[in-house]
Scaffold this motif. Structure first.
Motif, PDB file in Angstrom:
ATOM      1  N   THR A   2       0.836  -1.202   0.000  1.00 29.66           N
ATOM      2  CA  THR A   2       0.000   0.000   0.000  1.00 29.66           C
ATOM      3  C   THR A   2       0.866   1.244   0.000  1.00 29.66           C
ATOM      4  N   ILE A  11      -6.260  -2.725  -4.536  1.00 32.16           N
ATOM      5  CA  ILE A  11      -7.138  -3.145  -3.434  1.00 32.16           C
ATOM      6  C   ILE A  11      -8.600  -2.892  -3.803  1.00 32.16           C
ATOM      7  N   LEU A  14      -9.654  -5.624  -6.045  1.00 29.75           N
ATOM      8  CA  LEU A  14      -9.860  -6.860  -5.276  1.00 29.75           C
ATOM      9  C   LEU A  14     -11.174  -6.782  -4.509  1.00 29.75           C
ATOM     10  N   PHE A  18     -14.072  -9.523  -4.968  1.00 28.98           N
ATOM     11  CA  PHE A  18     -14.439 -10.444  -3.889  1.00 28.98           C
ATOM     12  C   PHE A  18     -15.801 -10.110  -3.275  1.00 28.98           C
ATOM     13  N   ILE A  27     -13.319  -6.426   2.798  1.00 27.60           N
ATOM     14  CA  ILE A  27     -12.116  -5.654   2.500  1.00 27.60           C
ATOM     15  C   ILE A  27     -12.381  -4.176   2.718  1.00 27.60           C
ATOM     16  N   GLY A  28     -11.390  -3.480   3.322  1.00 25.80           N
ATOM     17  CA  GLY A  28     -11.502  -2.026   3.414  1.00 25.80           C
ATOM     18  C   GLY A  28     -11.280  -1.462   4.794  1.00 25.80           C
ATOM     19  N   ASP A  29     -11.597  -2.208   5.831  1.00 29.06           N
ATOM     20  CA  ASP A  29     -11.311  -1.692   7.170  1.00 29.06           C
ATOM     21  C   ASP A  29     -10.021  -2.339   7.667  1.00 29.06           C
ATOM     22  N   VAL A  89      -6.515 -13.756   2.283  1.00 30.55           N
ATOM     23  CA  VAL A  89      -5.558 -14.145   1.245  1.00 30.55           C
ATOM     24  C   VAL A  89      -4.364 -13.204   1.263  1.00 30.55           C
ATOM     25  N   GLY A 121     -10.464 -10.309   3.200  1.00 33.69           N
ATOM     26  CA  GLY A 121      -9.289  -9.506   3.490  1.00 33.69           C
ATOM     27  C   GLY A 121      -8.023 -10.257   3.179  1.00 33.69           C
ATOM     28  N   GLY A 122      -6.913  -9.650   3.547  1.00 27.99           N
ATOM     29  CA  GLY A 122      -5.628 -10.277   3.278  1.00 27.99           C
ATOM     30  C   GLY A 122      -4.534  -9.245   3.329  1.00 27.99           C
ATOM     31  N   ASP A 123      -3.436  -9.532   2.673  1.00 27.38           N
ATOM     32  CA  ASP A 123      -2.331  -8.589   2.621  1.00 27.38           C
ATOM     33  C   ASP A 123      -1.630  -8.780   1.286  1.00 27.38           C
ATOM     34  N   THR A 124      -1.134  -7.685   0.753  1.00 28.47           N
ATOM     35  CA  THR A 124      -0.392  -7.761  -0.505  1.00 28.47           C
ATOM     36  C   THR A 124       0.923  -7.043  -0.276  1.00 28.47           C
TER      37      THR A 124
HETATM   38  P1  ADP Z   1      -3.547  -2.636   6.300  1.00 24.87           P
HETATM   39  O1  ADP Z   1      -2.737  -1.379   6.225  1.00 24.87           O
HETATM   40  O2  ADP Z   1      -4.594  -2.618   7.363  1.00 24.87           O
HETATM   41  O3  ADP Z   1      -2.705  -3.881   6.263  1.00 24.87           O
HETATM   42  P2  ADP Z   1      -3.891  -2.869   3.509  1.00 24.87           P
HETATM   43  O4  ADP Z   1      -3.730  -1.554   2.845  1.00 24.87           O
HETATM   44  O5  ADP Z   1      -2.800  -3.853   3.471  1.00 24.87           O
HETATM   45  O6  ADP Z   1      -4.404  -2.619   4.981  1.00 24.87           O
HETATM   46  O7  ADP Z   1      -5.192  -3.564   2.897  1.00 24.87           O
HETATM   47  C1  ADP Z   1      -6.371  -2.811   2.705  1.00 24.87           C
HETATM   48  C2  ADP Z   1      -7.549  -3.750   2.690  1.00 24.87           C
HETATM   49  O8  ADP Z   1      -7.396  -4.675   1.608  1.00 24.87           O
HETATM   50  C3  ADP Z   1      -7.658  -4.596   3.951  1.00 24.87           C
HETATM   51  O9  ADP Z   1      -9.040  -4.747   4.231  1.00 24.87           O
HETATM   52  C4  ADP Z   1      -7.050  -5.912   3.552  1.00 24.87           C
HETATM   53  O10 ADP Z   1      -7.614  -6.975   4.299  1.00 24.87           O
HETATM   54  C5  ADP Z   1      -7.400  -6.000   2.072  1.00 24.87           C
HETATM   55  N1  ADP Z   1      -6.429  -6.745   1.268  1.00 24.87           N
HETATM   56  C6  ADP Z   1      -5.130  -6.447   1.004  1.00 24.87           C
HETATM   57  N2  ADP Z   1      -4.556  -7.376   0.219  1.00 24.87           N
HETATM   58  C7  ADP Z   1      -5.505  -8.289  -0.053  1.00 24.87           C
HETATM   59  C8  ADP Z   1      -5.552  -9.503  -0.810  1.00 24.87           C
HETATM   60  N3  ADP Z   1      -4.478  -9.975  -1.461  1.00 24.87           N
HETATM   61  N4  ADP Z   1      -6.720 -10.181  -0.839  1.00 24.87           N
HETATM   62  C9  ADP Z   1      -7.794  -9.741  -0.190  1.00 24.87           C
HETATM   63  N5  ADP Z   1      -7.831  -8.609   0.527  1.00 24.87           N
HETATM   64  C10 ADP Z   1      -6.710  -7.883   0.603  1.00 24.87           C
END
Ligand code: ADP
Ligand code: MG
Length: 326
Positions: A2, A11, A14, A18, A27-29, A89, A121-124
């Motif tokens: 991010t 995001i 995604l 989803f 996703i979003g909070d 994910v 949700g998840g992390d990228t």
């Molecule tokens: P944070 O700073 O809280 O880690 P992010 O900016 O990483 O938030 O992610 C923003 C939103 O997108 C969160 O709700 C997170 O769960 C979701 N998200 C990020 N990567 C993915 C992914 N690969 N698949 C699904 N949701 C994702």
């Protein structure tokens, strides 16, 4: 990942793909939420796939990769007698290949939609190395109907859903193959790229009084041993009764198909043990999701904690016991 406007856009894409569950936050909070179901057991599992170890992008396209990443987790829930709810994910990827993320997400979402799973949700993150994808899956089960590895009892029959060796046969053909693939390989490739976890079969087992099951995606031989050890029983499996993928027999021959069926792995089938009195009703009830093959029994002929394979009454040792992570 991010760090720039591109990441926000990713995001957002995604999130649109989803969707947002009606009964919680997706996703979003900062975190996802969903209602805690009373009277059920929460069941959780996670699996990580690493490029070069668990998959190769020249053999598996990113959409199929997404499908498989979720399928592996769904199969674990199925083997507990659980149904899926929500998934997280996480993806580590070289920013130069970030367009792959959406393809992986499309594959994830196809299977999620089919199975009533919400990806919430998840992390990228950026990583210069191999692509890594981790799925954490949460579901629920009836507390009195959990399917466990430690619940096999002396006198039980050993059953399995589906046919074995299809995915491993596809992998063998992919790794050997130069020219175009034989059309007869289609069912093998489908099993390898788009496995259908046995969620319905898991529910059938749980609701008909089966108490012991395991997912055999790491290979029949190793997983039978896990059940024997966890339950403190001896298991005997008749190699001649192991159901082989017909296309594998056609393309690779009987002997090789049998070896792949015993040790190959990536068959998203369920192995289970059950009271012989359940055999007829289980066979009927499993018809809709993989069917039932009885391939062995829980017996004192085998020492507790061991699983043996016999062929025409003689013990044999499979070449290797399944997939070992390290
Ligand atoms: P944070 O700073 O809280 O880690 P992010 O900016 O990483 O938030 O992610 C923003 C939103 O997108 C969160 O709700 C997170 O769960 C979701 N998200 C990020 N990567 C993915 C992914 N690969 N698949 C699904 N949701 C994702
Ligand atoms: Mg994050």
């Amino acid at each position: 990942m991010t760090e720039g406007p591109g990441e926000f856009a990713l995001i957002a894409e995604l999130a649109a793909l989803f969707g947002t569950p009606p009964d919680g936050l997706g996703i979003g909070d900062d975190a996802a939420t969903w209602p805690a179901a009373t009277g059920t057991m929460a069941v959780a599992t996670t699996d990580m796939l690493v490029e070069g170890i668990h998959f190769r992008l020249d053999w598996t396209n990113p959409v199929d990769l997404g499908w498989k990443a979720l399928a592996a987790n769904l199969s674990d829930l199925a083997a507990m007698g659980a149904m899926p709810g929500r998934a997280l994910v996480s993806i580590a990827i070289d920013p130069a290949r970030r367009e792959l993320v959406l393809d992986v997400a499309r594959g994830l979402q196809s299977l999620a939609a089919l199975t009533g799973t919400w990806i919430v949700g998840g992390d990228t993150v950026r990583s210069p190395g191999p692509l890594v994808i981790n799925v954490a899956l949460f579901g629920q089960a009836n507390p009195s109907r959990l399917l466990r590895r430690d619940a096999a009892r002396a006198g039980d029959l050993v059953g399995i859903t589906g046919v074995l060796g299809a995915s491993a046969a596809a992998l063998a053909l992919l790794s050997e193959g130069a020219g175009p693939m034989d059309p007869a390989a289609a069912p093998l490739l489908a099993a390898h790229h788009r496995p259908h976890p046995r969620l319905a079969a898991g529910q059938v087992l749980a609701s008909h009084g089966v108490r012991c099951a395991i997912d055999i995606s790491d290979g029949l031989a190793s997983e039978a041993l896990h059940v024997a050890r966890a339950s403190g029983v001896g298991i005997e499996i008749d190699v001649g009764r192991v159901p082989l993928a017909p296309a594998a027999v056609e393309l690779l021959g009987d002997r090789r198909s049998r070896e792949l069926a015993l040790t190959g792995g990536e068959d998203y089938e369920l192995l289970f043990t059950f009271d012989p009195g359940l055999r007829v009703e289980l066979a009927t009830a499993l018809d809709a999701d993989g069917g039932l093959t009885v391939l062995g029994e829980v017996t004192d002929r085998v020492p507790p904690g061991d699983a043996r394979f016999v062929e025409d009454g003689q013990p044999i040792e499979p070449a290797e016991r399944g997939y070992v992570a390290f």
